[in-house]
Enzyme design. Sequence first.
Site, short mmCIF file in Angstrom:
data_model
loop_
_atom_site.label_atom_id
_atom_site.label_comp_id
_atom_site.label_asym_id
_atom_site.label_seq_id
_atom_site.Cartn_x
_atom_site.Cartn_y
_atom_site.Cartn_z
N ARG A 73 43.77 -44.13 97.18
CA ARG A 73 44.77 -44.83 97.98
C ARG A 73 44.26 -46.22 98.35
NH1 ARG A 73 44.91 -43.25 102.52
NH2 ARG A 73 43.32 -41.65 102.46
N TYR A 215 48.41 -44.17 90.89
CA TYR A 215 47.47 -43.12 91.30
C TYR A 215 47.86 -42.38 92.58
CZ TYR A 215 43.10 -40.65 91.89
OH TYR A 215 42.16 -39.67 92.02
N LYS A 224 52.09 -38.58 100.72
CA LYS A 224 51.73 -39.29 101.95
C LYS A 224 52.86 -40.20 102.43
CE LYS A 224 47.93 -37.17 102.40
NZ LYS A 224 46.86 -37.15 101.51
N SER A 266 40.82 -37.55 104.88
CA SER A 266 40.77 -37.37 103.43
C SER A 266 39.35 -37.03 102.97
CB SER A 266 41.24 -38.65 102.75
OG SER A 266 42.55 -38.94 103.17
N ASP A 291 47.15 -29.65 102.63
CA ASP A 291 47.10 -31.09 102.96
C ASP A 291 48.09 -31.53 104.03
OD1 ASP A 291 45.70 -33.58 102.23
OD2 ASP A 291 47.65 -34.28 101.53
P1 GTP Z 1 42.08 -34.76 100.71
O1 GTP Z 1 42.71 -34.06 99.55
O2 GTP Z 1 41.56 -36.10 100.36
O3 GTP Z 1 42.97 -34.81 101.91
O4 GTP Z 1 40.72 -33.95 101.05
P2 GTP Z 1 40.40 -32.56 101.77
O5 GTP Z 1 40.37 -32.73 103.24
O6 GTP Z 1 41.28 -31.47 101.25
O7 GTP Z 1 38.89 -32.29 101.31
P3 GTP Z 1 38.29 -31.21 100.29
O8 GTP Z 1 38.42 -29.81 100.79
O9 GTP Z 1 38.82 -31.49 98.94
O10 GTP Z 1 36.75 -31.59 100.33
C1 GTP Z 1 36.27 -32.87 99.99
C2 GTP Z 1 34.81 -32.83 99.67
O11 GTP Z 1 34.08 -32.27 100.78
C3 GTP Z 1 34.48 -31.94 98.47
O12 GTP Z 1 33.49 -32.57 97.70
C4 GTP Z 1 33.95 -30.69 99.08
O13 GTP Z 1 33.05 -30.03 98.24
C5 GTP Z 1 33.28 -31.17 100.37
N1 GTP Z 1 33.33 -30.14 101.44
C6 GTP Z 1 34.40 -29.39 101.79
N2 GTP Z 1 34.08 -28.49 102.75
C7 GTP Z 1 32.77 -28.69 103.03
C8 GTP Z 1 31.86 -28.07 103.93
O14 GTP Z 1 32.18 -27.15 104.69
N3 GTP Z 1 30.58 -28.57 103.95
C9 GTP Z 1 30.19 -29.59 103.13
N4 GTP Z 1 28.92 -30.00 103.21
N5 GTP Z 1 31.02 -30.18 102.25
C10 GTP Z 1 32.29 -29.75 102.20
C1 SPV Z 2 44.21 -38.04 100.76
O1 SPV Z 2 43.71 -39.12 100.47
O2 SPV Z 2 44.26 -37.61 101.94
C2 SPV Z 2 44.76 -37.18 99.69
C3 SPV Z 2 44.85 -37.74 98.34
O3 SPV Z 2 45.17 -36.06 99.96
S1 SPV Z 2 46.24 -38.75 98.12
O4 SPV Z 2 47.34 -37.95 97.61
O5 SPV Z 2 45.87 -39.78 97.13
O6 SPV Z 2 46.65 -39.35 99.38
MN MN Z 3 44.92 -35.58 102.17
#
Ligand code: GTP
Ligand code: SPV
Ligand code: MN
Length: 609
Positions: A73, A215, A224, A266, A291
Amino acid sequence: MNVQELKHPGLKQWVEEAVALMSPDSVEVCDGSKAEYDRMIQITIDAGLATPLNPEKLPGSVLFRSDPSDVARVENRTYIASKNQEDAGPTNNWIDPAELKKTMTELYHGSMKGRTMYVIPFSMGPVGSEIAKIGVQITDSPYVVANMHIMTRVGTKVLEVLGTQGAYVPCFHSVGKPLGPGEKDNGTWPCAPLDKKYISHFPETREIWSYGSGYGGNALLGKKCLALRIATVLARDEGWLAEHMLILKITNPEGVVKYITGAFPSACGKTNLAMLIPTVPGWKVETVGDDIAWMKFGKDGRLYAINPEAGFFGVAPGTNNESNRNAMESCKKNSIFTNCGLTEDGDVWWELIGHGAPGKEIVDWKGNKRPAPKTDKSPKGEEIAHPNARFTAPAKQCPCIAKEWEDPAGVPISAFLFGGRRPKTIPLVNQAKSWIHGVFMGSIVGSEVTAAVISDQVGQVRRDPFAMLPFCGYHMGDYFKHWITLGQSHDESKLPKIFFVNWFRKNDEGGFIWPGYGENSRVLAWIFERCSGKGKAVETPIGFLPTLDAIAPPQGVSEAAMQEILNVDIPGWKAELADVRQNHYPKFGDKLPKELYVELNAIEKQLNA
Ligand code: GTP
Ligand code: SPV
Ligand code: MN
């Protein structure tokens, strides 16, 4: 279907005007069929943009590599163009809507030459349900069409619900790369340079105009742009909540079910928490959403959440069979990968996938051949997969998807979690003493900036209130007020309890103290019990913390480490609150609800006592 067949006169006229402005070679209205999805993928393969993956490993799946200017983003090119600048507030970029439309109209002029315009009718939320919102996105990107097929409900069935007069959010999208006669993409990801990208929202007229990026959240406009930035404005006006939250279902060993939502910025762990496999015996977690949550009050005074999306656009790096097996299973077929590595045997690869890559060579996210890595780690800046590489996978492929996930009535929420990446000070878990205390905590969320946004601040802690900093379509001070008003106008005993969590405390060597992932179930179990009036806690100035015997330490976490992450770091909190007082709250001026200063003063006083 062609434009002439559209039965909604307003929609037909809007599309015709867009065609006149953007001059595509042809126009197609999307029907949402599997044949259409397959055709979109074939077009991108023929254009050299998608690589088919090994059908024995990842059937029906492809890999894309985007442009280095188009990997996440673009917050500094994202605009809330309300009539008055004051209504966008201090945390959003603002341009006068008339001026912005003029600039963007010039950019859109002829921007689809040499391309097909796709008209995508989509529904956020189950088609036809009362809670769902319809959008129509026009785009010149078949990549976007295919992704929208997975992430939203697309096609003819949406047009049927729309009828001849129905309301929809009109969404313009163009990658901003017209083609000359005979010109083809030829493997080059089409987009405009960074300073020509615009992700624009017109909150009063409920329109979205996106230009120059293909993207993720910049281009899949249901996510979003509609489900958060525009929806926050609707939610404010109509008395509900549109939030950057996962939704999970948790069942205890006795079979009692609760639903919990969590707002983390994020790439801070929403997808992982939503799909977690508990390490605590007898507990079960299932996924409703990963999300976005839309929450409305039921007749019983409780908040009910739905997931407006139909798929996951998940962070690939860090995802493996240990950390998130359910995500790995979800993207085993019919998935789109973006900016991952490509192995010699036609498989995808990323950092922390759990193993090295087979063979001699691997293709990195920029398309360069590199020696196949023996381990799953790369030095910072030299990653094979982009740190914001993603998979797009249908939610119904998730092995732990909850049976209620498409229930238009939503699921009743017992707890809200807030959190971010904080190496110091913020404890593992902390329960707010009241709704207003919880709103205060949400308003001061801080987190290290991640690769999910193009920014030179990656790694630095910034305030990201409610994990909504980049997603609130109006003045953040008014958003705080909206949360406070909802609490005041409802029976607090029926509202979700509010918790702060932090999986990301680091030791002096820079390693994570808490193992995270499945082990987070220990914290979820405590939260579940607190919501049942149980769970041992001590009252502190910052909230209720678990007693030291309330959460059994995971293997490898010492008693002393538990003490450290469950302690009130008094100097750390004083510095935190001083920063809120000096640097964070003043940004909101008169719009900062005074109730939040009352909370701040009270906590500071207790810390000083
Ligand atoms: P968006 O899709 O961007 O909104 O992200 P999200 O909040 O869903 O994050 P996601 O669960 O995809 O995790 C993002 C990164 O953080 C990944 O590389 C995960 O492996 C790492 N991660 C997630 N949970 C944990 C945790 O409990 N501990 C650690 N150390 N890393 C974590
Ligand atoms: C975030 O950035 O919080 C996402 C990925 O979940 S995007 O759809 O690019 O916003
Ligand atoms: Mn997100």
